[in-house]
Design an enzyme around this catalytic site. Structure first.
Site, short mmCIF file in Angstrom:
data_model
loop_
_atom_site.label_atom_id
_atom_site.label_comp_id
_atom_site.label_asym_id
_atom_site.label_seq_id
_atom_site.Cartn_x
_atom_site.Cartn_y
_atom_site.Cartn_z
N GLU A 15 0.85 -1.20 0.00
CA GLU A 15 0.00 0.00 0.00
C GLU A 15 0.89 1.26 0.00
O GLU A 15 0.63 2.22 -0.74
CB GLU A 15 -0.90 -0.01 1.24
CG GLU A 15 -1.86 -1.19 1.24
CD GLU A 15 -2.54 -1.45 2.59
OE1 GLU A 15 -3.71 -1.83 2.60
OE2 GLU A 15 -1.89 -1.29 3.64
N GLY A 82 -12.01 -4.98 2.93
CA GLY A 82 -13.04 -5.91 2.49
C GLY A 82 -14.39 -5.19 2.45
O GLY A 82 -14.72 -4.44 3.37
N MET A 177 -8.28 -3.40 9.24
CA MET A 177 -7.70 -3.78 10.53
C MET A 177 -6.96 -2.64 11.23
O MET A 177 -6.29 -2.89 12.23
CB MET A 177 -6.77 -4.99 10.33
CG MET A 177 -7.51 -6.18 9.75
SD MET A 177 -6.46 -7.61 9.38
CE MET A 177 -5.98 -8.12 11.01
N ASP A 201 -11.63 -7.29 -1.65
CA ASP A 201 -12.38 -8.54 -1.52
C ASP A 201 -13.73 -8.21 -0.87
O ASP A 201 -13.96 -7.08 -0.46
CB ASP A 201 -11.60 -9.54 -0.64
CG ASP A 201 -11.31 -8.95 0.73
OD1 ASP A 201 -10.24 -8.39 0.92
OD2 ASP A 201 -12.19 -8.97 1.61
N1 ADE Z 1 -8.36 -5.86 4.42
C1 ADE Z 1 -8.67 -6.22 3.19
N2 ADE Z 1 -9.65 -7.14 3.19
C2 ADE Z 1 -9.96 -7.37 4.49
C3 ADE Z 1 -10.87 -8.20 5.15
N3 ADE Z 1 -11.67 -9.02 4.46
N4 ADE Z 1 -10.91 -8.18 6.49
C4 ADE Z 1 -10.10 -7.36 7.18
N5 ADE Z 1 -9.20 -6.56 6.61
C5 ADE Z 1 -9.13 -6.54 5.28
#
Ligand code: ADE
Length: 233
Positions: A15, A82, A177, A201
């Site tokens: 990143e 996500g 996170m 995702d």
């Molecule tokens: N960062 C990118 N995708 C994530 C996910 N599914 N859960 C937590 N942090 C993320």
């Protein structure tokens, strides 16, 4: 708003590199607590940039180091996330309206999940001036981006049950996170902040596979948005 010094915190090198490629004259500025912070220029603006590591503790610690040592006017958290909201696809952007730590749980003592006992708020508000600039930048880039709530926890979310809980109980638009930990520290220091995350995702049963595939594309998109915002301010 006049931002002369901007702090940018990324969790991962993948990143950070996508932000760094838009900076000029990048040089080391501070080594502290395992962090290697660099300074670069975007036009007349100084940008402090660092990989903080994954998770809320790394993010919180790095935020306080940045504030104490370099005193940026605003802190940005840039990277991938996500999707929780159904309208978000890989590469789309969420710009924080607010952020909350979703894994803080004193519900056995009677507090709703995510509420930090003895604090006056647990839902931290982002800087709305820069959020509007970021929205405009999305339009200019022609990418699908919108304001939303970022929820952060020390967990990679990769199943429908947990994902649904984060929507139902936290009204989260995306999960990652680190962002809310930065927001929490900024709130305590009365520093403005903004999270910019691009979707890698959908935080569901397929996330384990789609995350490694799409994280580079999403990180690039987030870096491009950063550059577009910087051009406008
Ligand atoms: N960062 C990118 N995708 C994530 C996910 N599914 N859960 C937590 N942090 C993320």
């Amino acid at each position: 708003m006049d931002w002369n010094k901007i702090g940018v915190i990324c969790a991962m090198d993948e990143e950070r590199d996508e932000v760094m490629r838009h900076l000029e004259n990048v040089r080391p500025v501070l080594q502290k607590a395992g962090l290697s912070i660099v300074e670069g220029n975007f036009g007349k603006i100084s940008v402090y940039l660092v990989t903080a590591g994954i998770g809320k503790v790394n993010s919180a610690m790095c935020t306080q180091v940045m504030i104490d040592s370099l005193d940026p006017d605003i802190l940005l958290n840039i990277g991938v996330a996500g999707a929780l909201a159904p309208d978000l696809e890989q590469g789309d952007i969420i710009i924080s309206e607010a952020a909350q730590e979703h894994d803080l749980d004193c519900s056995d003592l009677g507090d709703p999940k995510g509420v930090i006992p003895r604090m006056d708020t647990s839902i931290f508000p982002a800087d709305q001036t820069l959020a509007q600039d970021a929205l405009k930048a999305c339009e200019q880039l022609g990418c699908h981006g919108r304001l939303g709530k970022v929820v952060s926890g020390d967990q990679f979310i990769a199943n429908a049950e947990k994902k649904n809980m984060l929507v139902r109980e936290f009204q989260g638009d995306c999960a990652e996170m680190e962002g809310a930990a930065m927001a929490h520290v900024c709130y305590l220091n009365q520093k403005p902040w903004l999270i910019i995350r691009s979707i890698s995702d959908k935080a569901d049963g397929e996330a384990e596979l789609s995350y490694p595939e799409f994280k580079f594309l999403a990180a690039r998109r987030a870096g491009e948005l950063f550059a577009c915002i910087m051009k406008n301010i």
